[in-house]
Design a protein around this motif. Structure first.
Motif, PDB file in Angstrom:
ATOM      1  N   GLU A 195       0.825  -1.210   0.000  1.00 41.68           N
ATOM      2  CA  GLU A 195       0.000   0.000   0.000  1.00 41.68           C
ATOM      3  C   GLU A 195       0.859   1.260   0.000  1.00 41.68           C
ATOM      4  N   ARG A 196       1.908   1.241   0.800  1.00 39.60           N
ATOM      5  CA  ARG A 196       2.762   2.431   0.873  1.00 39.60           C
ATOM      6  C   ARG A 196       3.508   2.667  -0.431  1.00 39.60           C
ATOM      7  N   PHE A 197       4.005   1.583  -1.033  1.00 34.89           N
ATOM      8  CA  PHE A 197       4.677   1.755  -2.326  1.00 34.89           C
ATOM      9  C   PHE A 197       3.672   2.182  -3.406  1.00 34.89           C
ATOM     10  N   MET A 198       2.458   1.692  -3.323  1.00 33.57           N
ATOM     11  CA  MET A 198       1.430   2.113  -4.268  1.00 33.57           C
ATOM     12  C   MET A 198       1.114   3.595  -4.097  1.00 33.57           C
ATOM     13  N   SER A 199       1.104   4.061  -2.856  1.00 37.08           N
ATOM     14  CA  SER A 199       0.878   5.481  -2.600  1.00 37.08           C
ATOM     15  C   SER A 199       2.009   6.316  -3.203  1.00 37.08           C
ATOM     16  N   ALA A 200       3.260   5.839  -3.019  1.00 33.46           N
ATOM     17  CA  ALA A 200       4.400   6.546  -3.611  1.00 33.46           C
ATOM     18  C   ALA A 200       4.315   6.519  -5.131  1.00 33.46           C
ATOM     19  N   LEU A 201       3.851   5.400  -5.677  1.00 31.97           N
ATOM     20  CA  LEU A 201       3.692   5.281  -7.125  1.00 31.97           C
ATOM     21  C   LEU A 201       2.694   6.314  -7.641  1.00 31.97           C
ATOM     22  N   ALA A 202       1.548   6.446  -6.979  1.00 31.74           N
ATOM     23  CA  ALA A 202       0.527   7.399  -7.422  1.00 31.74           C
ATOM     24  C   ALA A 202       1.056   8.828  -7.356  1.00 31.74           C
ATOM     25  N   ALA A 203       1.800   9.146  -6.290  1.00 37.42           N
ATOM     26  CA  ALA A 203       2.340  10.504  -6.153  1.00 37.42           C
ATOM     27  C   ALA A 203       3.348  10.794  -7.252  1.00 37.42           C
ATOM     28  N   SER A 204       4.217   9.812  -7.556  1.00 38.16           N
ATOM     29  CA  SER A 204       5.203  10.021  -8.622  1.00 38.16           C
ATOM     30  C   SER A 204       4.532  10.121  -9.977  1.00 38.16           C
ATOM     31  N   GLU A 205       3.457   9.357 -10.181  1.00 36.90           N
ATOM     32  CA  GLU A 205       2.724   9.445 -11.450  1.00 36.90           C
ATOM     33  C   GLU A 205       2.083  10.825 -11.600  1.00 36.90           C
ATOM     34  N   SER A 206       1.574  11.380 -10.509  1.00 36.63           N
ATOM     35  CA  SER A 206       0.945  12.701 -10.588  1.00 36.63           C
ATOM     36  C   SER A 206       1.966  13.779 -10.907  1.00 36.63           C
ATOM     37  N   GLU A 207       3.220  13.564 -10.514  1.00 36.85           N
ATOM     38  CA  GLU A 207       4.279  14.532 -10.811  1.00 36.85           C
ATOM     39  C   GLU A 207       4.923  14.276 -12.170  1.00 36.85           C
ATOM     40  N   GLY A 208       4.595  13.146 -12.786  1.00 34.15           N
ATOM     41  CA  GLY A 208       5.247  12.782 -14.034  1.00 34.15           C
ATOM     42  C   GLY A 208       6.698  12.407 -13.845  1.00 34.15           C
ATOM     43  N   ASP A 209       7.034  11.885 -12.642  1.00 33.97           N
ATOM     44  CA  ASP A 209       8.414  11.541 -12.294  1.00 33.97           C
ATOM     45  C   ASP A 209       8.646  10.067 -12.628  1.00 33.97           C
ATOM     46  N   SER A 210       9.230   9.809 -13.802  1.00 33.50           N
ATOM     47  CA  SER A 210       9.398   8.428 -14.247  1.00 33.50           C
ATOM     48  C   SER A 210      10.363   7.659 -13.356  1.00 33.50           C
ATOM     49  N   TYR A 211      11.379   8.345 -12.829  1.00 36.54           N
ATOM     50  CA  TYR A 211      12.324   7.656 -11.943  1.00 36.54           C
ATOM     51  C   TYR A 211      11.644   7.272 -10.633  1.00 36.54           C
ATOM     52  N   GLY A 212      10.844   8.184 -10.094  1.00 41.75           N
ATOM     53  CA  GLY A 212      10.099   7.857  -8.888  1.00 41.75           C
ATOM     54  C   GLY A 212       9.172   6.684  -9.108  1.00 41.75           C
ATOM     55  N   ILE A 213       8.539   6.646 -10.276  1.00 39.09           N
ATOM     56  CA  ILE A 213       7.649   5.531 -10.614  1.00 39.09           C
ATOM     57  C   ILE A 213       8.439   4.217 -10.648  1.00 39.09           C
ATOM     58  N   ALA A 214       9.596   4.261 -11.286  1.00 39.53           N
ATOM     59  CA  ALA A 214      10.405   3.048 -11.404  1.00 39.53           C
ATOM     60  C   ALA A 214      10.840   2.540 -10.029  1.00 39.53           C
ATOM     61  N   PHE A 215      11.256   3.450  -9.136  1.00 40.39           N
ATOM     62  CA  PHE A 215      11.667   3.028  -7.794  1.00 40.39           C
ATOM     63  C   PHE A 215      10.479   2.502  -6.988  1.00 40.39           C
ATOM     64  N   ALA A 216       9.302   3.114  -7.165  1.00 37.19           N
ATOM     65  CA  ALA A 216       8.120   2.614  -6.465  1.00 37.19           C
ATOM     66  C   ALA A 216       7.768   1.206  -6.941  1.00 37.19           C
ATOM     67  N   LEU A 217       7.886   0.962  -8.237  1.00 34.61           N
ATOM     68  CA  LEU A 217       7.612  -0.369  -8.767  1.00 34.61           C
ATOM     69  C   LEU A 217       8.598  -1.395  -8.216  1.00 34.61           C
ATOM     70  N   LEU A 218       9.859  -0.987  -8.061  1.00 33.48           N
ATOM     71  CA  LEU A 218      10.834  -1.874  -7.430  1.00 33.48           C
ATOM     72  C   LEU A 218      10.367  -2.261  -6.028  1.00 33.48           C
ATOM     73  N   GLY A 219       9.893  -1.267  -5.272  1.00 36.19           N
ATOM     74  CA  GLY A 219       9.412  -1.539  -3.920  1.00 36.19           C
ATOM     75  C   GLY A 219       8.212  -2.465  -3.910  1.00 36.19           C
TER      76      GLY A 219
END
Length: 877
Positions: free
Chosen positions: A762-786
């Motif tokens: 859930e926490r990584f999914m929350s980070a994923l959604a936040a990075s997606e809203s910012e358009g931060d592809s690196y943040g998305i990739a790290f969230a997916l790793l988590g």
């Protein structure tokens, strides 16, 4: 498969120092190692030398360090007349707690109690304790690795070892068979009285002579700690680290000095030689050392050169600084690996790389013997040359003092640089007025070759040697400067400005871009001016540093010429202006578009370090702090530590609590990324105190997040969550939404640590959604790793593999090969969890290739643990 490599630091936990007294090294007796829970194995003569004094065991294991030591078994006989024992030189020490019970609960190494001698020469590694300076009883002993080669078996059954360097204190140390990954013997004394190399060892099969049951020392319970220190990899190939610049290219004369150096080497008959070459700046010390290496280099297995830059910049190199470049240069460490090693670990890696090699080492421009701590190699046949302007206190070193050239040599040097055909009388007069000093002759010869001045014009500008002192004293720098004044005056005004900027520039190499910034002109004009300096003999284009970027073309000059340039800049009042212009230039480049110019940072980082440490105003603090931030980005931890330390010093003196907190946080990051968790925690706590006092929520959040990462690495999920929660609140207060995503991912790691896999997802999914809203592809990739790691921890290998694949695709699209390799490593872990060891090995080896190519040291460390688990799974099949 390649040979087995050993990470010495990983084995230091199992080695001990045997001492008496307060534990400060003053009562050092010898080495030893943990043999089983509560038992230390060492040599009988080590404990016998304690007499009636109480023994103390010094160890990295807290339980061992706190215990009391009692000898429970030892061989009573002493050595024969040749200094060697005719029975096993062994002793066993029991460690007890304050109630007299044998201690336990600590890891132990793997022992090979049936060790037999190998059929032919084979490498064996010893982990020993020894003083850095054997002749100084106040130097605290430290652990290091030494390689030996098994040579033969004597009639007592002891092993003879060759090609390793015997050091006082090594008796009792562990001898390791790398292939079996186990301790096979005890190193117990040097090969005869006063022998410089080699050692004798007793195989562990001789333990029965102590009269104790062998099963008393079979308490191996340290598989994870012990085995993690071994890594099967290809044998490293030595590369010479040899970059002496222009030194030695136009060497003439000095035949007697070369003969004296060679005679010292030959007279040593294989014993290591350390030679100091002293003299004033510009007399030709480096040229002599390099000429010796060029002439006799084929007698050695390798060569090493490092310039400590002690006589030009504001801060000279330390031994750790030198090894930072040497270890990468010889191929013993990647750039990222060496940044993770502290001074002690670098020295250990250096001595391991130097073992079994006959090396020629030149340590150039050393002004303090402390700079050589951890560097001196005293292996068989090795030669160390140290150049210095001062007399250094180096044990057993020869001392050669250089004087100026004689007239014939001086004339030969001039002709070699300026060509023939010049009137002999004028050439003789020039070298006389140049005091037969090599650096002056070279400067004026190059000026003649450049065609901008005639021989008689140069002579007319050179002062007569001072008759009041019978001859001019080249130790007086003013004498040398007076003889460069004419060359400076013959430059046009713009070239004179270039020379002053060149002198003010603190780097060993000055890039064209930085010189243009200092002079406030464009690159083409800066290049024209520097061409004028080259023609005048006052600078040289460094063609060994090539770049397609005009701005990164480099220039160098002898230290004396650079110091003279700084002297002129000071006299004309623009020294500080040049340096401030450079500082602003570097601040601008560090603050904008940085990620697009990694080559620029690599070329300029050393200069930025020197520049940031050369002032104490707010501008220098800003530059130092920015250096720290950007150096962290590229894992350049030495540079980061230099920058943050300087910024913290200036900010604290100015009373700026907020910026002091940011610098302390940066120092915490450096320590954490190097794996030094306790120093990291102390720096984060200090940063937190400053940031709270300054009312800086961003600084508070950074410090709390750092503390969370430390305790998370220590496995304390509860405390980690409290720190992360406090960091989140601080970031929310300050409006730092982007940093809150980092915390969310950290909380996901905490949940994995607790076994709360659903919460982690859930926490990584929350980070994923936040990075997606910012358009931060690196943040998305790290969230997916988590998310993948959370799924893997929950036992859902298919979900984990799917998320790792998604993460890999994003990293590939973004051009981040290391991030993609992190995802591939995750795929390997998923395959291993599913029982597919063949696919797991394929994935791990794919990730390893990328990590090695891109010097991803931290990822390699994590991968090693996965490979250990894989090998265990393969063995169980």
């Amino acid at each position: 498969m390649g040979a087995v490599g050993i990470d010495d630091r990983g084995l230091f936990r199992f080695a001990v120092r045997v001492e008496t007294g307060p534990g400060d090294g003053s009562g050092f007796l010898g080495s030893g190692f943990v043999a089983a829970p509560g038992l230390i194995l060492t040599c009988a003569h080590v404990v016998a030398s304690a007499g009636e004094r109480r023994l103390r065991i010094v160890s990295e294991l807290p339980q061992v360090n706190a215990a009391t030591a009692h000898v429970i078994a030892r061989i009573p006989e002493g050595p024969g007349p040749d200094g060697l024992w005719d029975r096993p030189d062994l002793a066993l020490i029991e460690l007890r707690d304050d109630r007299g019970r044998r201690i336990g609960g600590h890891p132990c190494p793997r022992l090979d109690l049936t060790a037999a001698p190998p059929p032919g020469p084979a490498r064996r590694r010893a982990i020993i304790a020894a003083r850095p300076n054997p002749g100084n009883t106040r130097s605290v002993p430290r652990l290091r690795g030494v390689d030996f080669t098994w040579e033969s078996l004597d009639d007592q059954g002891f092993w003879w070892l060759a090609d390793g360097h015997a050091l006082q204190g090594m008796s009792g140390s562990m001898l390791i068979d790398p292939e079996r990954r186990a301790i096979c013997g005890v190193v117990n004394n040097s090969r005869g009285l006063g022998a410089p190399t080699g050692a004798l060892a007793t195989p562990l099969s001789e333990l029965a002579a102590l009269g104790v049951r062998l099963d008393a020392v079979t308490g191996f319970n340290g598989a994870s700690e012990w085995d993690a220190a071994f890594d099967r990899r290809p044998d490293s190939i030595w590369r010479d680290h040899w970059n002496p610049g222009l030194s030695g290219r136009h060497f003439v004369g000095r035949e007697q000095e070369l003969a004296d150096l060679l005679a010292a080497v030959e007279a040593a008959d294989g014993v290591a030689v350390i030679q100091s070459i002293g003299g004033f700046g510009g007399v030709g010390k480096t040229a002599l050392a390099v000429a010796f290496a060029n002439r006799f280099g084929d007698r050695f297995d390798g060569r090493v050169f490092h310039d400590f830059e002690s006589y030009r910049g504001p801060v000279a190199d330390t031994g750790a600084d030198a090894l930072g470049s040497v270890l990468t240069g010889i191929g013993a460490a990647t750039p990222n690996e060496v940044e993770l090693l502290d001074a002690r670990a670098r020295s250990d890696r250096w001595h391991a790389a130097a073992a079994d090699r006959r090396l020629l080492m030149v340590w150039d421009n050393v002004d303090d013997s402390a700079q050589l701590d951890g560097l001196l190699v005293r292996g068989s046949g090795c030669v160390t040359i140290v150049t210095t302007r001062d007399r250094l206190d180096i044990a057993d070193a020869g001392d050669l003092r250089l004087d100026v050239l004689d007239e014939g040599e001086a004339i030969a040097m001039f002709t070699g640089l300026a060509g023939g055909g010049h009137p002999p009388a004028l050439v003789a007069e020039l070298v006389r007025r140049d005091l037969c000093v090599p650096v002056l002759i070279a400067t004026h010869a190059r000026e003649i070759a450049g065609g901008d001045a005639a021989l008689d014009e140069i002579i007319a500008d050179l002062p007569e040697p001072d008759p009041s002192r019978r001859q001019s004293d080249p130790h007086n720098q003013r004498d040398l400067f007076d003889r460069l004044e004419g060359s400076y005056r013959r430059l046009d005004p713009s070239e004179r400005r270039a020379f002053r900027a060149f002198g003010a520039h603190p780097g060993a190499l000055a890039t064209l871009g930085s010189l243009a910034a200092a002079m406030d002109c464009d690159l083409r004009e800066a290049e024209r001016r520097m061409h004028g300096l080259v023609n005048a003999g006052l600078a040289v284009r460094d063609l060994t540093r090539t770049s397609r970027e005009r701005a990164l073309r480099c220039y160098r000059a002898h230290d004396l010429l650079r110091v003279y340039g700084a002297h002129v800049a000071g006299a004309e009042g623009d020294l500080e202006a040049f340096r401030l212009a450079l500082a602003q230039h570097y601040l601008d480049r560090l603050g904008t578009g940085f990620e697009e110019h990694p080559d620029w940072f690599e070329a300029e980082v050393e200069t930025i370090e020197h520049l940031s440490t050369g002032g104490a105003t707010v501008e220098y603090a800003h530059l130092a702090r920015f250096l720290g931030y950007r150096a962290l980005r590229y894992c350049a931890y030495d540079a980061a530590e230099t920058g943050f330390t300087q910024a913290e010093r200036i900010d604290r003196a100015r009373g700026d609590q907020g910026r002091t907190g940011h610098s302390l946080w940066g120092l915490g990051e450096v320590a954490r990324l190097r794996g030094e968790l306790e120093p990291a925690a102390a720096r984060y706590r200090a940063a937190l105190e400053c940031s709270e006092a300054a009312g800086d929520p961003g600084g508070v959040g950074n410090a709390r997040r750092g503390l969370a990462e430390v305790v998370q690495l220590r496995g304390d999920a509860e405390l980690a969550e409290r720190h992360y929660t406090a960091a989140m609140e601080a970031y929310r207060e300050g409006g730092y939404a982007h940093r809150m995503i980092y915390v969310e991912r950290g909380l996901g790691r905490v949940a994995i640590l607790r076994g709360e896999h659903r919460l982690a997802a859930e926490r990584f999914m929350s980070a994923l959604a936040a990075s997606e809203s910012e358009g931060d592809s690196y943040g998305i990739a790290f969230a997916l790793l988590g998310i993948g790691d959370a799924a893997l921890a929950a036992g859902d290998e298919d979900e984990a593999a799917s998320r790792f694949e998604e993460s890999k695709a994003l990293f590939d699209t973004g051009g981040d090969p290391v991030g993609a390799a992190n995802a591939v490593q995750g795929l390997g872990k998923a395959a291993l969890a599913a029982g597919d060891t063949a696919l797991a090995r394929t994935r791990f080896e794919e990730a390893e290739r990328v990590y090695l190519e891109h010097d991803a040291a931290r990822s390699l460390t994590e991968l090693k643990a996965d490979l250990v688990r894989l090998e265990a799974a393969e063995l169980s099949l």
